[in-house]
Design a protein around this motif. Structure first.
Motif, mmCIF file in Angstrom:
data_model
loop_
_atom_site.group_PDB
_atom_site.id
_atom_site.type_symbol
_atom_site.label_atom_id
_atom_site.label_comp_id
_atom_site.label_asym_id
_atom_site.label_seq_id
_atom_site.Cartn_x
_atom_site.Cartn_y
_atom_site.Cartn_z
ATOM 1 N N GLY A 144 -2.247 6.431 -4.219
ATOM 2 C CA GLY A 144 -3.420 7.054 -3.621
ATOM 3 C C GLY A 144 -3.822 6.531 -2.270
ATOM 4 N N GLU A 145 -3.303 5.383 -1.856
ATOM 5 C CA GLU A 145 -3.664 4.833 -0.550
ATOM 6 C C GLU A 145 -3.003 5.583 0.607
ATOM 7 N N GLN A 152 0.414 11.120 6.270
ATOM 8 C CA GLN A 152 1.601 10.293 6.038
ATOM 9 C C GLN A 152 2.553 10.940 5.048
ATOM 10 N N LEU A 153 2.025 11.608 4.046
ATOM 11 C CA LEU A 153 2.891 12.336 3.119
ATOM 12 C C LEU A 153 3.605 13.474 3.840
ATOM 13 N N LEU A 154 2.889 14.206 4.682
ATOM 14 C CA LEU A 154 3.496 15.318 5.403
ATOM 15 C C LEU A 154 4.609 14.848 6.326
ATOM 16 N N ALA A 155 4.427 13.685 6.954
ATOM 17 C CA ALA A 155 5.375 13.183 7.946
ATOM 18 C C ALA A 155 6.386 12.204 7.367
ATOM 19 N N HIS A 156 6.369 11.994 6.051
ATOM 20 C CA HIS A 156 7.292 11.060 5.384
ATOM 21 C C HIS A 156 7.121 9.636 5.915
ATOM 22 N N GLY A 191 4.793 7.548 4.279
ATOM 23 C CA GLY A 191 4.006 6.905 3.234
ATOM 24 C C GLY A 191 4.688 5.726 2.577
ATOM 25 N N GLY A 192 5.960 5.482 2.913
ATOM 26 C CA GLY A 192 6.681 4.359 2.333
ATOM 27 C C GLY A 192 7.262 4.619 0.958
ATOM 28 N N LEU A 193 7.191 5.860 0.476
ATOM 29 C CA LEU A 193 7.692 6.191 -0.857
ATOM 30 C C LEU A 193 9.211 6.264 -0.880
ATOM 31 N N ALA A 194 9.768 6.130 -2.084
ATOM 32 C CA ALA A 194 11.209 6.254 -2.272
ATOM 33 C C ALA A 194 11.680 7.645 -1.873
ATOM 34 N N VAL A 233 7.934 11.276 -11.825
ATOM 35 C CA VAL A 233 8.522 11.554 -10.511
ATOM 36 C C VAL A 233 8.525 10.301 -9.639
ATOM 37 N N LEU A 234 7.442 9.538 -9.695
ATOM 38 C CA LEU A 234 7.295 8.370 -8.822
ATOM 39 C C LEU A 234 7.977 7.129 -9.376
ATOM 40 N N GLY A 235 8.007 6.990 -10.692
ATOM 41 C CA GLY A 235 8.593 5.801 -11.297
ATOM 42 C C GLY A 235 7.660 4.611 -11.244
ATOM 43 N N GLU A 236 8.129 3.502 -11.779
ATOM 44 C CA GLU A 236 7.296 2.296 -11.864
ATOM 45 C C GLU A 236 7.133 1.600 -10.520
ATOM 46 N N GLN A 237 8.087 1.783 -9.616
ATOM 47 C CA GLN A 237 8.017 1.165 -8.283
ATOM 48 C C GLN A 237 8.220 2.252 -7.226
ATOM 49 N N PRO A 238 7.163 3.005 -6.919
ATOM 50 C CA PRO A 238 7.338 4.164 -6.029
ATOM 51 C C PRO A 238 7.557 3.813 -4.560
ATOM 52 N N PHE A 239 7.161 2.601 -4.132
ATOM 53 C CA PHE A 239 7.216 2.264 -2.709
ATOM 54 C C PHE A 239 8.514 1.555 -2.339
ATOM 55 N N ARG A 240 9.005 1.890 -1.165
ATOM 56 C CA ARG A 240 10.177 1.215 -0.592
ATOM 57 C C ARG A 240 9.836 0.507 0.715
ATOM 58 N N HIS A 241 8.727 0.904 1.347
ATOM 59 C CA HIS A 241 8.339 0.347 2.638
ATOM 60 C C HIS A 241 6.817 0.269 2.709
ATOM 61 N N PRO A 242 6.282 -0.553 3.617
ATOM 62 C CA PRO A 242 4.835 -0.571 3.820
ATOM 63 C C PRO A 242 4.338 0.800 4.256
ATOM 64 N N VAL A 243 3.174 1.177 3.800
ATOM 65 C CA VAL A 243 2.609 2.487 4.116
ATOM 66 C C VAL A 243 2.390 2.620 5.625
ATOM 67 N N GLY A 244 2.893 3.711 6.193
ATOM 68 C CA GLY A 244 2.628 4.027 7.586
ATOM 69 C C GLY A 244 3.481 3.327 8.619
#
Length: 461
Positions: free
Chosen positions: A101-102, A107-111, A113-116, A138-149
């Motif tokens: 949610g952060e 950021q979601l539109l432009a990819h 957000g740091g998500l997988a 869809v997101l899994g237990e560890q959805p992030f791969r990079h810092p947001v933004g």
């Protein structure tokens, strides 16, 4: 939909046919279908196929993969334009409990957000969407791969979240909203979530043998907003025209322009090849022109939609194989062929219908410090600022209706241009985001920050 072939020269039509023939043959595609759009209408359609006596036309559906994301982005921009949300809002403000949610909507539109890039195994494109019934799946237990933004990292799950956002706000399934708010107003009656006859079948072509096998066609479920749609070159031609001009029933020209504007930091490798990303639109600098659009792929299908706004030429290329012709590059070549063979003929110059003297007095030469600029008042409206020396920042401005102007592009995008008037009503100088533009270099009669030396200009003695 008709395609008036005589709108292009015979030599141009042959060059287009040659390009897609080479793509189908060298790419070993079961079929390939393409269209070119100019001036808001399809002016050429071509197809090549491995089946004798048969050629897909502009009404045959192919799966378009990630071009679906551009449709999803249009829905999100509609919500923004209605005032329902702001692109700077964190997702949590409108869709709670996702675990991501952060991330802001922009950021979601432009990819960014740091998500997988993908959802957890098994491979979502080749398995039923029922295996991922919820956003957590869809997101899994560890959805992030990079810092947001911090960086552009393409994320299919990110567009699942945007689709869920649309459903939450509208209170209806994503595809229903898409059909009601985008497809029907634009007349895209052959674009759908499920295939509708006539449609192509998806194939895998053996990499080392001229043999094929059918690919499965899966309903992507929650992942649908990232890649579910089927469409035709006819419908995508109309969609390409919309992405140039906008349509106030769906999204304004200003908002589609925003989609085409870079919104994500480019990686070093991307900078080397001149690519960047806007809001669900890829941006490519190639052959001296700026191209925007999107590619798409799902097992059994490849797709490319490419637009040159400056040339007012677009191209769509669809194929039914998992790997094969580079559809985005082929579409870019089709745009180039038309733009170079038949360059756009400009509209006749016409003077403005009415002259607003309070605007006209802004025209002419201005100085930012010692840098000379010209300010033009075109008949099409607005103001155009540009450096006279070839070095400096230029921009287009739109009126705010109160004597001020807002920048539309470049360094001054979003910045306020305000003419500052003397007591007698004449213009003293221009204030542009705190920069002062004067009629003479460092005009001593204007409010130049830091003041002007009392002795004025001088030589060496």
């Amino acid at each position: 939909m008709t395609t008036p072939q005589d709108d292009l020269l015979p030599s141009t039509r042959r060059a287009l046919l040659h390009r897609i023939a080479v793509a189908q043959s060298e790419g070993r595609a079961p079929s390939l279908v393409a269209a070119v759009v100019r001036g808001g209408k399809a002016v050429w359609h071509g197809a090549r196929t491995s089946v004798d006596g048969h050629g897909p036309d502009e009404n045959v559906q192919y799966r378009i993969g990630s071009i679906t994301k551009t449709f999803t982005a249009v829905l999100v921009l509609r919500l923004r334009d209605e005032g329902v949300l702001d692109l700077g809002d964190p997702l949590e403000k409108h869709l709670s409990g996702t675990g991501a949610g952060e991330i802001t909507i922009a950021q979601l539109l432009a990819h960014t957000g740091g998500l997988a890039a993908e959802s957890p195994a098994p491979w979502w494109e080749r398995t039923p969407g029922s295996l991922r019934p919820g956003l957590a799946d869809v997101l899994g237990e560890q959805p992030f791969r990079h810092p947001v933004g911090r960086r552009h990292h393409y994320s299919n799950p990110g567009y699942t979240l945007l689709g869920a956002l649309v459903e939450e706000v509208r209170g209806a399934p994503w595809e229903d909203v898409l059909r009601r708010e985008v497809l029907e107003p634009l007349g895209l009656h052959r674009t759908s979530g499920d295939p509708q006859a006539p449609h192509a079948g998806g194939w895998a072509v053996h990499p080392w043998a001229d043999a094929m096998m059918p690919e499965p066609t899966e309903d992507l479920g929650r992942m649908a907003p990232a890649g579910q749609l089927w469409s035709t070159t006819g419908d995508l031609s109309r969609f390409a025209a919309f992405l140039i001009e906008g349509d106030d029933r769906v999204l304004s020209a200003e908002s589609v322009r925003e989609m085409r504007t870079p919104a994500a930091p480019s990686e070093t490798a991307d900078l080397a090849v001149g690519t960047s990303y806007g809001l669900a639109m890829q941006i490519l600098h190639r052959d001296g022109r700026t191209l925007v659009g999107h590619s798409g792929s799902l097992p059994g299908f490849l797709a490319g939609l490419v637009i040159s706004v400056e040339d007012d030429v677009s191209a769509v290329v669809l194929s039914n194989c998992t790997s094969g012709p580079p559809t985005f590059s082929v579409a870019a070549d089709l745009v180039r062929i038309v733009a170079e063979a038949e360059p756009r003929i400009p509209e006749p110059w016409r003077p403005m219908a009415e002259v607003d003297r309070t605007v006209l007095e802004l025209a002419g030469q201005w100085y930012w410090g010692t840098h000379p600029f010209g300010l033009r008042v075109p008949a099409t409206g607005g103001l155009v600022l540009g450096p006279l020396s070839g070095i400096g920042r230029g921009a287009h401005f739109r009126t705010n209706g109160d004597g001020t102007w807002t920048g539309l592009d470049g360094y001054y995008a979003g910045e306020l241009l305000r003419p500052v008037r003397r007591d007698d009503g004449s213009v003293s100088h221009l204030d542009l985001g705190s920069f002062v533009f004067t009629r003479q270099p460092y005009d001593e009669e204007a409010q130049v920050p830091g003041g002007v030396d009392a002795a004025g200009w001088r030589g060496t003695k």
